[in-house]
Scaffold this motif. Structure first.
Motif, short mmCIF file in Angstrom:
data_model
loop_
_atom_site.label_atom_id
_atom_site.label_comp_id
_atom_site.label_asym_id
_atom_site.label_seq_id
_atom_site.Cartn_x
_atom_site.Cartn_y
_atom_site.Cartn_z
N ALA A 212 -7.18 9.16 -2.30
CA ALA A 212 -6.26 9.82 -1.37
C ALA A 212 -5.21 8.86 -0.84
O ALA A 212 -4.19 9.31 -0.32
CB ALA A 212 -7.04 10.42 -0.19
N GLY A 213 -5.46 7.53 -0.96
CA GLY A 213 -4.49 6.62 -0.37
C GLY A 213 -4.74 5.15 -0.58
O GLY A 213 -4.21 4.33 0.16
N GLY B 59 4.13 8.86 1.26
CA GLY B 59 2.89 8.18 1.61
C GLY B 59 2.99 7.46 2.93
O GLY B 59 4.07 7.03 3.33
N GLY B 60 1.87 7.34 3.61
CA GLY B 60 1.81 6.58 4.86
C GLY B 60 0.38 6.12 5.11
O GLY B 60 -0.55 6.91 5.06
N ARG C 110 0.86 -1.18 0.00
CA ARG C 110 0.00 0.00 0.00
C ARG C 110 0.90 1.23 0.00
O ARG C 110 1.82 1.33 0.81
CB ARG C 110 -0.91 0.00 1.23
CG ARG C 110 -1.94 -1.13 1.21
CD ARG C 110 -2.91 -1.05 2.37
NE ARG C 110 -3.99 -2.02 2.22
CZ ARG C 110 -5.10 -2.03 2.94
NH1 ARG C 110 -5.30 -1.11 3.88
NH2 ARG C 110 -6.03 -2.95 2.73
N ILE C 111 0.63 2.17 -0.90
CA ILE C 111 1.52 3.33 -1.05
C ILE C 111 0.97 4.60 -0.44
O ILE C 111 1.58 5.66 -0.55
CB ILE C 111 1.87 3.56 -2.53
CG1 ILE C 111 0.60 3.84 -3.35
CG2 ILE C 111 2.63 2.36 -3.10
CD1 ILE C 111 0.87 4.29 -4.78
N GLY C 112 -0.18 4.53 0.22
CA GLY C 112 -0.70 5.70 0.92
C GLY C 112 -0.88 6.89 -0.01
O GLY C 112 -1.42 6.79 -1.11
N SER C 113 -0.38 8.03 0.42
CA SER C 113 -0.68 9.29 -0.27
C SER C 113 0.04 9.49 -1.59
O SER C 113 -0.25 10.46 -2.29
CB SER C 113 -0.39 10.46 0.66
OG SER C 113 -1.37 10.54 1.67
N LYS D 249 1.78 -6.75 13.92
CA LYS D 249 0.94 -6.47 12.75
C LYS D 249 0.02 -5.29 13.02
O LYS D 249 -0.58 -5.19 14.10
CB LYS D 249 0.13 -7.71 12.39
CG LYS D 249 -0.63 -7.61 11.08
CD LYS D 249 -1.35 -8.91 10.79
CE LYS D 249 -2.23 -8.81 9.57
NZ LYS D 249 -3.00 -10.06 9.35
N GLU D 250 -0.10 -4.40 12.04
CA GLU D 250 -0.97 -3.23 12.15
C GLU D 250 -2.37 -3.54 11.62
O GLU D 250 -2.55 -4.40 10.75
CB GLU D 250 -0.38 -2.06 11.35
CG GLU D 250 0.89 -1.48 11.93
CD GLU D 250 0.64 -0.61 13.13
OE1 GLU D 250 -0.50 -0.12 13.29
OE2 GLU D 250 1.57 -0.40 13.92
N ASP D 251 -3.36 -2.82 12.11
CA ASP D 251 -4.71 -2.92 11.58
C ASP D 251 -4.74 -2.41 10.14
O ASP D 251 -3.93 -1.57 9.74
CB ASP D 251 -5.69 -2.11 12.42
CG ASP D 251 -5.86 -2.69 13.82
OD1 ASP D 251 -5.65 -3.91 13.98
OD2 ASP D 251 -6.20 -1.93 14.74
N GLU D 252 -5.71 -2.90 9.36
CA GLU D 252 -5.84 -2.50 7.96
C GLU D 252 -6.94 -1.47 7.78
O GLU D 252 -8.07 -1.67 8.22
CB GLU D 252 -6.20 -3.71 7.09
CG GLU D 252 -5.03 -4.54 6.66
CD GLU D 252 -5.43 -5.53 5.57
OE1 GLU D 252 -6.27 -5.18 4.72
OE2 GLU D 252 -4.89 -6.65 5.58
N THR D 253 -6.61 -0.40 7.10
CA THR D 253 -7.64 0.56 6.67
C THR D 253 -8.46 -0.06 5.56
O THR D 253 -7.90 -0.68 4.63
CB THR D 253 -6.97 1.85 6.16
OG1 THR D 253 -6.22 2.44 7.20
CG2 THR D 253 -8.01 2.84 5.65
N ASP D 254 -9.78 0.08 5.62
CA ASP D 254 -10.61 -0.36 4.50
C ASP D 254 -10.45 0.64 3.36
O ASP D 254 -10.63 1.85 3.56
CB ASP D 254 -12.08 -0.46 4.92
CG ASP D 254 -12.91 -1.14 3.85
OD1 ASP D 254 -13.11 -2.36 3.95
OD2 ASP D 254 -13.36 -0.44 2.91
N MET D 255 -10.13 0.16 2.17
CA MET D 255 -9.76 1.05 1.07
C MET D 255 -10.93 1.86 0.51
O MET D 255 -10.72 2.76 -0.32
CB MET D 255 -9.11 0.24 -0.05
CG MET D 255 -7.76 -0.35 0.34
SD MET D 255 -6.57 0.88 0.90
CE MET D 255 -5.06 0.18 0.24
N SER D 256 -12.15 1.56 0.95
CA SER D 256 -13.28 2.39 0.53
C SER D 256 -13.22 3.76 1.19
O SER D 256 -13.91 4.68 0.75
CB SER D 256 -14.61 1.71 0.90
OG SER D 256 -14.72 1.56 2.31
N ILE D 257 -12.40 3.91 2.20
CA ILE D 257 -12.30 5.18 2.92
C ILE D 257 -11.33 6.14 2.24
O ILE D 257 -11.71 7.26 1.88
CB ILE D 257 -11.94 4.96 4.40
CG1 ILE D 257 -13.08 4.22 5.10
CG2 ILE D 257 -11.63 6.28 5.10
CD1 ILE D 257 -12.79 3.82 6.53
#
Length: 441
Positions: A244-245, A301-302, A77-80, A232-240
């Motif tokens: 932008a990221g 990106g983050g 995931r490349i974030g911003s 392990k980090e939690d995953e952001t749902d990509m619909s959000i």
């Protein structure tokens, strides 16, 4: 015969010159081996010149539970950096008369505060005044849950504008979420399909796409943070995050993307000039960074535990791309400096990562709440076993590395904390600033 010999000699000398111009990779390989051995970096990097990859390296694991080692085709995931893709798509839409940069936001989303004053260009260069929803404390409570467009518009629209549109620049993820929805309306297609049609297929990007839930069977990386061990980090749902990221890629694909962008393979040269034009430090999906006297364009990106960086130097068509799935106390800026130093034949050092060692009892003299009259924050110092932790007002706690006696640092933010236990003081050094804090009794 003489002419043939002369030609052969010229070709031989040209080959020798080209070989001599390629730096020896040994030291840079040793640099990344040191980072990996000390849990300072997990991810992949790439350097290209004139569209040709001249260095790649992958270290660490993309799935610690299964012991899967990162490789050149592991997707992150490349974030911003996604915002550069989105900005290019908006400029492309303008070229195709799907929208105008002067269009007002109320044409699409009239419920957003000040929508009648905000232009698409204002959103592209973060001059809209739209509040950044990821700054709100409640964001962490829903970041892993899927959201519809209507739900995201409600979240973004509920906050009043932070300032008068166009009056200044302030980074806001909300801008690019809204731009994603505007693109979908302009093309009557999902954002995923637009980015595939306008960027991914024309450039032949094999490992770049709009992300969904991570699947390590597809060589996609989980993200982690390191505080004594990899967690392990939690995953952001990509619909959000949307445009932008939400993009996923590799460093070699990112290099191809920005090389293609600057070569006119996505948008016109006039549109690229618009992207490059800085206003209060903000371009349209681009920022500038300096290395020596050279200027680059790109984006950082983050997202979750992922960190990424992409820089293109138009003077000599050089690109560096960094993707990491491990949040540590070592900064990607330091990694970038090493890559650029190697590329431009400048000296760089391989860090030895020698640190001071403390027992948990020895850390007690540093713990407490520190305040200052110099800047409007307080810092709480706690401990997690033998690791000292710091937490500034309104921010998450972060681990400190013991550099030497009474001195601790947090590499990603360039923070150095020097403690003076006898005086109940702590000196914060960051970005040239020096601030004295006093420990509450």
């Amino acid at each position: 015969m003489k002419n043939k010999f002369t030609l052969a000699l010229a070709c031989f000398l040209t080959a020798l010159t080209a070989f001599a111009q390629t730096p020896d990779k040994t030291k840079l390989d040793q640099y990344f081996a040191a980072l990996e051995a000390n849990n300072k970096f997990s991810g992949s990097v790439a350097i290209s010149q004139n569209g040709k990859t001249i260095y790649t390296r992958s270290v660490g694991l993309y799935d610690h539970e299964k012991g899967l080692k990162t490789n050149e085709n592991t997707k992150f995931r490349i974030g911003s950096i996604s915002k550069t893709f989105t900005a290019a798509l908006v400029l492309k839409a303008a070229e195709e008369n799907k929208l105008k940069l002067t269009d007002k936001l109320d044409k699409y989303f009239p419920t957003v505060p000040n929508a009648g004053k905000i232009t698409i260009e204002n959103m592209l260069n973060h001059h809209s005044g739209i509040h950044n929803f990821t700054n709100d404390p409640e964001y962490m409570s829903y970041m892993s849950q899927p959201k519809t467009e209507a739900e995201m518009i409600t979240i973004i629209a509920k906050a009043p504008g932070d300032y008068e549109p166009g009056s200044k620049g302030e980074y806001s993820n909300s801008n690019y979420v809204l731009l994603s929805y505007i693109l979908e309306k302009a093309y009557k297609k999902p954002f995923k399909a637009i980015v595939e049609e306008k960027i991914i297929k024309p450039l032949g990007l094999k490992n770049t796409y709009y992300g969904v839930k991570t699947n390590t069977a597809n060589n996609e990386a989980y993200s982690y943070s390191f505080v004594g061990k990899w967690s392990k980090e939690d995953e952001t749902d990509m619909s959000i995050p949307m445009g932008a990221g939400a993009m996923v890629s590799t460093p070699t694909d990112l290099s191809r993307f920005i090389d293609g962008l600057f070569a006119g393979k996505i948008i016109s040269s006039a549109s690229l000039e618009q992207m490059k034009t800085m206003k209060n430090g903000f371009g349209l999906g681009l920022f500038t960074k300096q290395y020596d006297s050279k200027e680059s364009y790109g984006h950082d990106g983050g997202i979750d535990g992922f960190r990424s960086r992409l820089n293109y130097f138009p003077q000599d068509k050089t690109t560096i791309a960094i993707v990491s799935n491990g949040s540590t106390d070592f900064s990607n800026s330091d990694v970038a400096d090493a890559l650029l130093s190697w590329t431009y034949k400048k000296p760089f050092t391989i860090p030895d990562f020698k640190t001071a060692e403390y027992t948990t009892e020895q850390l007690d003299k540093y713990t407490g709440n520190y305040t200052t009259t110099e800047i409007p924050i307080s810092i709480s110092i706690t401990k997690d076993g033998t690791t000292l932790m710091a937490q500034a007002t309104g921010q998450s706690a972060f681990p400190l590395e013991a550099a030497e006696e009474n001195i601790f640092k947090f590499g990603p933010a360039g923070i150095i904390l020097e403690f003076k236990p006898a005086q109940n003081q702590m000196i914060l050094k960051q970005s040239g600033g020096v601030f004295t804090f006093t420990k509450a009794k």
